[in-house]
Design a protein around this motif. Sequence first.
Motif, PDB file in Angstrom:
ATOM      1  N   LYS A   1       0.965  -1.232   0.113  1.00 12.82           N
ATOM      2  CA  LYS A   1      -0.083  -0.073   0.009  1.00 12.82           C
ATOM      3  C   LYS A   1       0.814   1.255   0.005  1.00 12.82           C
ATOM      4  O   LYS A   1       1.567   1.613   0.968  1.00 12.82           O
ATOM      5  CB  LYS A   1      -0.673  -0.094   1.204  1.00 12.82           C
ATOM      6  CG  LYS A   1      -1.807  -1.246   1.230  1.00 12.82           C
ATOM      7  CD  LYS A   1      -2.369  -1.366   2.608  1.00 12.82           C
ATOM      8  CE  LYS A   1      -3.365  -2.634   2.646  1.00 12.82           C
ATOM      9  NZ  LYS A   1      -3.918  -2.696   4.021  1.00 12.82           N
TER      10      LYS A   1
ATOM     11  N   ILE B   1       1.589   5.429  -0.938  1.00 16.24           N
ATOM     12  CA  ILE B   1       0.971   6.634  -0.992  1.00 16.24           C
ATOM     13  C   ILE B   1       1.885   7.510  -1.506  1.00 16.24           C
ATOM     14  O   ILE B   1       3.062   7.635  -1.137  1.00 16.24           O
ATOM     15  CB  ILE B   1       0.432   7.145   0.217  1.00 16.24           C
ATOM     16  CG1 ILE B   1      -0.706   6.245   0.677  1.00 16.24           C
ATOM     17  CG2 ILE B   1      -0.038   8.541   0.198  1.00 16.24           C
ATOM     18  CD1 ILE B   1      -1.409   6.634   2.026  1.00 16.24           C
TER      19      ILE B   1
ATOM     20  N   TYR C   1       2.381   8.445  10.731  1.00  8.93           N
ATOM     21  CA  TYR C   1       2.001   7.089  10.217  1.00  8.93           C
ATOM     22  C   TYR C   1       3.013   6.033   9.673  1.00  8.93           C
ATOM     23  O   TYR C   1       2.389   4.951   9.960  1.00  8.93           O
ATOM     24  CB  TYR C   1       0.987   7.558   8.944  1.00  8.93           C
ATOM     25  CG  TYR C   1      -0.301   8.221   9.173  1.00  8.93           C
ATOM     26  CD1 TYR C   1      -1.581   7.689   9.540  1.00  8.93           C
ATOM     27  CD2 TYR C   1      -0.038   9.787   9.341  1.00  8.93           C
ATOM     28  CE1 TYR C   1      -2.525   8.516   9.890  1.00  8.93           C
ATOM     29  CE2 TYR C   1      -1.142  10.518   9.609  1.00  8.93           C
ATOM     30  CZ  TYR C   1      -2.382  10.017   9.945  1.00  8.93           C
ATOM     31  OH  TYR C   1      -3.542  10.522  10.259  1.00  8.93           O
ATOM     32  N   THR C   2       4.142   6.250   9.320  1.00  8.90           N
ATOM     33  CA  THR C   2       5.064   5.519   8.999  1.00  8.90           C
ATOM     34  C   THR C   2       6.355   6.172   8.980  1.00  8.90           C
ATOM     35  O   THR C   2       6.667   7.423   8.817  1.00  8.90           O
ATOM     36  CB  THR C   2       4.772   4.905   7.527  1.00  8.90           C
ATOM     37  OG1 THR C   2       5.799   3.874   7.088  1.00  8.90           O
ATOM     38  CG2 THR C   2       4.616   5.892   6.446  1.00  8.90           C
TER      39      THR C   2
ATOM     40  N   ASP D   1       5.069   4.193   2.241  1.00  6.90           N
ATOM     41  CA  ASP D   1       4.745   2.725   2.507  1.00  6.90           C
ATOM     42  C   ASP D   1       3.958   2.623   3.793  1.00  6.90           C
ATOM     43  O   ASP D   1       4.363   2.792   4.714  1.00  6.90           O
ATOM     44  CB  ASP D   1       6.012   1.907   2.443  1.00  6.90           C
ATOM     45  CG  ASP D   1       5.556   0.381   2.357  1.00  6.90           C
ATOM     46  OD1 ASP D   1       4.233  -0.065   2.665  1.00  6.90           O
ATOM     47  OD2 ASP D   1       6.190  -0.592   1.943  1.00  6.90           O
ATOM     48  N   VAL D   2       2.603   2.595   3.413  1.00  9.77           N
ATOM     49  CA  VAL D   2       1.669   2.598   4.768  1.00  9.77           C
ATOM     50  C   VAL D   2       1.010   1.034   4.897  1.00  9.77           C
ATOM     51  O   VAL D   2      -0.020   0.644   5.523  1.00  9.77           O
ATOM     52  CB  VAL D   2       0.552   3.501   4.793  1.00  9.77           C
ATOM     53  CG1 VAL D   2       1.037   4.896   4.815  1.00  9.77           C
ATOM     54  CG2 VAL D   2      -0.361   3.374   3.435  1.00  9.77           C
ATOM     55  N   THR D   3       1.764   0.080   4.323  1.00 11.70           N
ATOM     56  CA  THR D   3       1.085  -1.320   4.327  1.00 11.70           C
ATOM     57  C   THR D   3       0.978  -1.472   5.769  1.00 11.70           C
ATOM     58  O   THR D   3      -0.199  -2.499   6.039  1.00 11.70           O
ATOM     59  CB  THR D   3       2.304  -2.434   3.689  1.00 11.70           C
ATOM     60  OG1 THR D   3       2.695  -1.734   2.427  1.00 11.70           O
ATOM     61  CG2 THR D   3       1.767  -3.824   3.542  1.00 11.70           C
TER      62      THR D   3
ATOM     63  N   ASN E   1       1.181   0.335   8.738  1.00  8.36           N
ATOM     64  CA  ASN E   1       1.471   1.713   9.522  1.00  8.36           C
ATOM     65  C   ASN E   1       1.075   1.815  10.711  1.00  8.36           C
ATOM     66  O   ASN E   1       0.745   0.994  11.292  1.00  8.36           O
ATOM     67  CB  ASN E   1       0.395   2.541   8.550  1.00  8.36           C
ATOM     68  CG  ASN E   1      -1.087   2.207   8.831  1.00  8.36           C
ATOM     69  OD1 ASN E   1      -1.544   2.725   9.820  1.00  8.36           O
ATOM     70  ND2 ASN E   1      -1.507   1.621   7.843  1.00  8.36           N
TER      71      ASN E   1
ATOM     72  N   ASN F   1      -7.341   0.548   5.527  1.00 10.23           N
ATOM     73  CA  ASN F   1      -7.471   1.163   4.260  1.00 10.23           C
ATOM     74  C   ASN F   1      -6.606   2.301   3.828  1.00 10.23           C
ATOM     75  O   ASN F   1      -6.558   3.355   4.563  1.00 10.23           O
ATOM     76  CB  ASN F   1      -8.942   1.727   4.113  1.00 10.23           C
ATOM     77  CG  ASN F   1      -9.258   1.938   2.693  1.00 10.23           C
ATOM     78  OD1 ASN F   1      -8.465   2.455   1.708  1.00 10.23           O
ATOM     79  ND2 ASN F   1     -10.794   2.040   2.292  1.00 10.23           N
ATOM     80  N   PRO F   2      -5.657   2.245   2.916  1.00 10.04           N
ATOM     81  CA  PRO F   2      -4.639   3.280   2.593  1.00 10.04           C
ATOM     82  C   PRO F   2      -5.578   4.539   2.014  1.00 10.04           C
ATOM     83  O   PRO F   2      -4.737   5.610   2.360  1.00 10.04           O
ATOM     84  CB  PRO F   2      -3.959   2.704   1.618  1.00 10.04           C
ATOM     85  CG  PRO F   2      -4.887   1.706   0.764  1.00 10.04           C
ATOM     86  CD  PRO F   2      -5.445   0.991   1.680  1.00 10.04           C
TER      87      PRO F   2
ATOM     88  N   VAL G   1      -5.819   6.445   5.256  1.00 14.18           N
ATOM     89  CA  VAL G   1      -4.583   6.958   5.519  1.00 14.18           C
ATOM     90  C   VAL G   1      -4.210   8.364   4.750  1.00 14.18           C
ATOM     91  O   VAL G   1      -4.208   9.356   5.236  1.00 14.18           O
ATOM     92  CB  VAL G   1      -3.367   6.257   5.289  1.00 14.18           C
ATOM     93  CG1 VAL G   1      -2.164   6.791   5.716  1.00 14.18           C
ATOM     94  CG2 VAL G   1      -3.493   4.784   6.211  1.00 14.18           C
TER      95      VAL G   1
ATOM     96  N   VAL H   1      -2.784   6.665  -4.327  1.00  8.49           N
ATOM     97  CA  VAL H   1      -2.780   5.516  -3.887  1.00  8.49           C
ATOM     98  C   VAL H   1      -2.725   4.684  -4.790  1.00  8.49           C
ATOM     99  O   VAL H   1      -3.528   4.349  -5.626  1.00  8.49           O
ATOM    100  CB  VAL H   1      -3.956   5.252  -2.836  1.00  8.49           C
ATOM    101  CG1 VAL H   1      -3.999   4.027  -1.957  1.00  8.49           C
ATOM    102  CG2 VAL H   1      -4.079   6.637  -1.885  1.00  8.49           C
TER     103      VAL H   1
END
Length: 360
Positions: free
Chosen positions: A5, A7, A98-99, A113-115, A117, A123-124, A127, A147
């Motif tokens: 995921k 962003i 968030y990351t 990269d919020v895989t 987070n 759900n990205p 985010v 995204v």
Amino acid sequence: MKTRKIIHVDMDAFYASIEELLDPSLKNKPLVVAKDPRKTGGRGVVSTANYNARKYGIHSAMSSMKALELCPEAVFRFSGFDFYRKYSAIIHEVFNEYTDKVESYALDEAYLDVTDNKLHIENPIDVGRQIQAKILDRTKLTSSVGVSYNKFLAKEASDYAKPFGITVIDQKDAIYFLKELPIEKFRGVGKKTVPKMHELKILNGADLLEWSQMDLIKHFGKFGYVLYQRARGIDDRPVEFNRERKSIGKERTYGPELTTEDEVRTALQKIAEMVEKTVESKKKHGKTLVLKVRYTDFTTYTKRVSFDKYIDNSSDEYYLLASQILEDLPDFSAGVRLLGITITNLADLTFENLDLELYH
């Protein structure tokens, strides 16, 4: 394998938006972020422009004088990159909530990269919306968010709904989206490559999909492999959050020293040509040009100019930008012993920004 995921956050007309915060009356005027050429003897380069000014054809890396010619009523403002960095620091603080997997490409642009987070948001898209809202709340600036499941598509997604949009490209939409893409829009397919593509009857992504990997490599070398992968929505590059900021540059020391403007400009042109070749060989492009000048007495000046879009990899472009920086430096009569040009804020040369509509 777990689907990533990714962003991509891109601030909307970042420098111009900051200037509009300082002076809200500028929001309805064509604003150019650069020193006023009427006060600099015609010198200067556009860092960016607000959307009102862009309607006149004004864009990043254009000479300030050209911008004035296109729009005589344009307002010129430039508060300095040190000031803009303060806003960038606030934005990056939001990212890190968030990351920690944040790959910054410039003051106003980053991949996340919020895989997995920090807030465990599944759900990205959620985010992305939260990041947009927090940036707006803390800085009063808007951003556009893309995204997707890889960096390439996330970057392209962030370009679709500007300003202040959020766009998603998932795996089921990627191939359709890429098939419709004109070959001129593929980053890396520059002015020199387009005629060759057309000669081979490769006019869009759909045409590109019909070519085998070996045939693309045969005609385009290593870049053929990249084209084959990206046309299929494949990009396995990780978000390189621990990488050091890299740069590409060339410098030369002169003996005897350069003492005339003609000597300096001739030498600068040669360095620009060397930088172009190196940047091309590394398949990179950057948003910042740094000029280094050392005089006979070892006094050294290092000045830079940054833009919100990537600088064309052209020796003429590098020379133009370096020359305009040079105008603000002391004269050369005492002698110049070193000249250097460096390109920083680098990214891989893969695909161009897109103007197509998707959904958001």
